[in-house]
Design a protein around this motif. Structure first.
Motif, short mmCIF file in Angstrom:
data_model
loop_
_atom_site.label_atom_id
_atom_site.label_comp_id
_atom_site.label_asym_id
_atom_site.label_seq_id
_atom_site.Cartn_x
_atom_site.Cartn_y
_atom_site.Cartn_z
N GLU A 1 0.84 -1.19 0.00
CA GLU A 1 0.00 0.00 0.00
C GLU A 1 0.89 1.25 0.00
O GLU A 1 1.84 1.36 0.78
CB GLU A 1 -0.89 0.00 1.25
CG GLU A 1 -1.80 1.20 1.29
CD GLU A 1 -2.52 1.37 2.63
OE1 GLU A 1 -2.51 0.44 3.45
OE2 GLU A 1 -3.08 2.46 2.83
N CYS B 1 0.63 4.30 1.02
CA CYS B 1 0.78 5.04 2.28
C CYS B 1 1.90 4.49 3.14
O CYS B 1 2.54 5.22 3.89
CB CYS B 1 -0.48 4.90 3.15
SG CYS B 1 -1.84 5.94 2.66
N TYR C 1 -3.11 3.09 -5.15
CA TYR C 1 -3.32 2.62 -3.77
C TYR C 1 -2.38 1.45 -3.51
O TYR C 1 -1.36 1.60 -2.87
CB TYR C 1 -4.79 2.20 -3.59
CG TYR C 1 -5.17 1.92 -2.15
CD1 TYR C 1 -5.83 2.87 -1.39
CD2 TYR C 1 -4.88 0.69 -1.55
CE1 TYR C 1 -6.17 2.62 -0.06
CE2 TYR C 1 -5.22 0.44 -0.23
CZ TYR C 1 -5.86 1.40 0.51
OH TYR C 1 -6.19 1.15 1.82
N CYS D 1 -6.82 7.05 1.39
CA CYS D 1 -5.66 7.44 2.20
C CYS D 1 -4.45 7.68 1.31
O CYS D 1 -3.69 8.63 1.51
CB CYS D 1 -5.37 6.35 3.23
SG CYS D 1 -5.31 4.68 2.54
N CYS D 2 -4.29 6.81 0.31
CA CYS D 2 -3.10 6.92 -0.56
C CYS D 2 -3.20 8.11 -1.51
O CYS D 2 -2.17 8.62 -1.97
CB CYS D 2 -2.90 5.63 -1.35
SG CYS D 2 -2.59 4.19 -0.31
ZN ZN Z 1 -3.19 4.29 1.86
#
Ligand code: ZN
Length: 641
Positions: free
Chosen positions: A340, A342, A387, A408-409
């Motif tokens: 991922e 993030c 992502y 989130c990403c």
């Molecule tokens: Zn993320």
């Protein structure tokens, strides 16, 4: 030139002895991320505003990202905040994770977006984006004032009540952290004092929220993802010099997670990766602010363990967002849902912090690995972000939609692509560290020194540093000699070669009186090498210098739902199964030059002899619209070491 004889070749490990011990009272002097360090031992970044990217691949990506940020409107970002505060909003809200029904709403709109525009302003003087940030902060201030309890979020406090009661809820503190971090970034990078005031109010609300909650209840609540709440509170303490925020930060600590790490025990199996890396960043900042060495030991062990036992060739970790295997056992984990994005963003934050304590080149090697392989390339021409980072063969890159995803990403991506300049140069006292090879200019005003870095890296195997100085000054310039280069690495001062260069994987320290017009030319030969998948020597990847090489498997699916995901989902629907790994024509014991040929160093083009065909290999960061493979099945298996 006489000063050349004074050069010293410092092994980076020698630097690790200088442990920085700052007492709690000393700590609160200076600890905002980009402020000068109080500790003479710590190597710290320059303020982002001191470094400008020059034309090149990174600046191009920075500009694409800025255009995407510019496409978003403040009123739409504020929609759910206003609705929550009881302020009328008639605009069309954004969708995906910003949809008015999503329990994470606000994480991007009032968090990542603020961080990104603040960083963009600091890094490139983008005043339009700063104005956008200022407008958003003003809107958030209005919402906080209307609510009246210092609470601020795009959802009501019901979600926090559910958290306290143990009723399922997504991650209210995760979102709260993003908003606080965005506000602090607006303060640190643009000087918006209202933003700081709002963030302090939010921290006070947290303090009151925990009143009456038992330690057991709090531990249960902390099992729900809370992002970097501890980190942002430590940062707030560092900025305001108020101990109370350190106390609240301690409320977000989980002994069950931290204690095994302090004992150098890897109990990460089963944990959600991106939930836990930010907790370690918080621990790292706690060490910097309190001087408590236990936090440092936790952070160093964690980073070392993840990078050696749980990492893939691109410099990132995780499958299905988790660590799902024992350490060192990644066999069978190649999938669409690897790495991922993030997690890379957060690991890189940790790498630059730990580097600051140790000066150890390995952390900047790791940073470079992630930067070139799993950050560069994860944004498309429209500024949309990935992502997951598929590592199974035959997959391709897929991106968020402009207005219907807000993962989130997406959020960490818009931040990352606004701050490429933040790790190129560091300093310690009057010493300069050159960490990354990126075309850029450092303006070190206090020292009257400008350093222009001219490079086409990685198409060029090295870099040139041009010194512009208002006055000659003795100082040491430390240049990273990466672990991936060869013993033929060469450094020239004003065209004259140094007799020796530091070993790969360390910093070369060059001490002399630097004068206006001096140049340092660094030649860093790249070579091919294998890197097996941890726990499976029959599967390997190929690197050239810091670059993971990908086999080009032909065109990816045409634009459509397999390429851009128009919802909060993070994986395209109806994905086909991956291909089998391409089979190398040699065994595991072979050297890479037995089956991979360098066709063009300057164009970074390679070919590989596979069982039945030849493949074109290109750096992963140049993969755009192709299907690819990063791992190869070798002909036989080496004994496990
Ligand atoms: Zn993320």
């Amino acid at each position: 030139m006489n000063n050349l004889s004074r050069r010293s070749f410092l092994q980076s490990s020698a630097r690790t002895a200088g442990v920085c011990l700052i007492g709690p009272s000393a700590l609160l002097k200076s600890l905002c991320a980009d402020s000068p360090a109080t500790s003479p031992d710590r190597i710290t970044p320059f303020p982002l505003s001191s470094v400008r990217l020059a034309p090149g691949i990174f600046r191009e990506q920075e500009e694409i990202n800025a255009r995407y940020l510019d496409s978003l409107t403040v009123d739409r970002l504020l929609h759910s905040f206003r609705v929550t505060a009881g302020i009328t909003s008639a605009v069309t809200p954004y969708k995906g994770w910003e949809d008015p029904t999503c329990e994470l709403r606000g994480h991007f709109a009032g968090g990542h977006f603020l961080s990104a525009v603040a960083l963009a302003y600091a890094a490139s003087a983008n005043a339009d984006l700063k104005n956008r940030g200022d407008e958003l902060v003003a809107g958030l201030a209005q919402c906080q004032q209307k609510i009246g309890t210092r609470y601020l979020s795009a959802f009501p406090t019901d979600l926090f009540e559910r958290l306290a009661q143990g009723t399922p809820v997504w991650a209210p503190f995760y979102t709260y952290h993003k908003i606080m971090a965005g506000l602090l970034d607006m303060y640190v990078h643009t000087g918006n004092t209202d933003a700081l005031q709002i963030a302090e109010g939010m921290a006070q609300w947290v303090r009151e929220y925990f009143v009456g909650i038992s330690s057991d209840q709090r531990m249960r609540m902390l099992r729900t993802e809370y992002g970097g709440m501890n980190e942002v509170l430590v940062n707030l303490a560092a900025i305001t010099k108020k101990q109370q925020y350190i106390d609240i930060a301690h409320d977000f600590e989980q002994p069950g997670f931290l204690d095994p790490l302090a004992a150098r025990s890897d109990e990460l199996e089963g944990l959600h990766a991106n939930t836990h890396v930010p907790k370690i960043i918080g621990a790292a900042r706690m060490y910097e602010v309190t001087g408590d060495l236990r936090y440092r030991q936790i952070a160093e062990y964690f980073l070392e363990e993840v990078l050696t036992a749980r990492n893939y060739v691109i410099g990132n970790t995780s499958i299905d967002e988790h660590w799902k295997t024992p350490p060192g056992q990644l066999k069978g984990t190649l999938a669409w849902t690897n790495a991922e994005c993030c997690v890379a963003y957060n690991l890189m934050k940790l790498e630059r912090l730990v580097f600051g304590w140790t000066g150890d080149a390995r952390w900047m090697d790791a940073y470079e690995r992630a930067l070139f392989n799993c950050r560069l390339g994860t944004q498309n021409a429209d500024g949309l972000k990935q992502y997951f980072f598929p590592l199974a063969a035959g997959y391709w890159r897929a991106y968020n939609s402009p207005e219907d995803s807000f993962w989130c990403c997406t959020g960490t991506g818009v931040e990352e692509f606004a701050k490429f300049a933040d790790t190129i140069f560091f300093r310690r006292g009057g010493d300069l560290y050159v960490n990354q090879f990126i075309a850029s200019t450092l303006d070190w005003k206090e020292e009257g020194l400008v350093v222009e870095q001219v490079t086409q890296f990685p198409q060029e195997q090295g870099t040139t540093l041009k010194i512009k100085s208002s006055r000659p000054a003795a100082r040491t310039i430390h240049v990273r000699i990466p672990g991936w280069t060869t013993s033929d690495a060469e450094v020239k001062i004003n065209g004259r070669s140094l007799e020796a260069v530091a070993d790969p994987g360390s910093y070369l320290a060059i001490h002399r009186v630097w004068e206006d017009g001096d140049t340092i030319t660094v030649n860093l030969p790249m070579q091919l090498r294998h890197e097996p998948l941890a726990g499976d020597n029959s599967v390997t990847s190929v690197l050239y210098g810091p670059l993971a090489l990908a086999a080009n498997l032909g065109a990816a699916p045409a634009d459509g739902p397999l390429r851009v995901i128009h919802s909060g989902d993070t994986v395209p629907k109806n994905l086909p199964k991956p291909d089998p790994l391409p089979k190398a024509s040699v065994g595991s014991a072979a050297q890479p030059d037995q089956w991979v040929r360098i066709e063009s160093k300057s164009d970074l083009r390679f070919t590989a002899a596979a069982e039945n065909e030849h493949y074109e290999l290109i750096p992963m960061c140049q993969i755009r619209d192709q299907r690819y493979a990063l791992y190869w099945q070798m002909q036989n298996t080496l004994p496990q070491s």
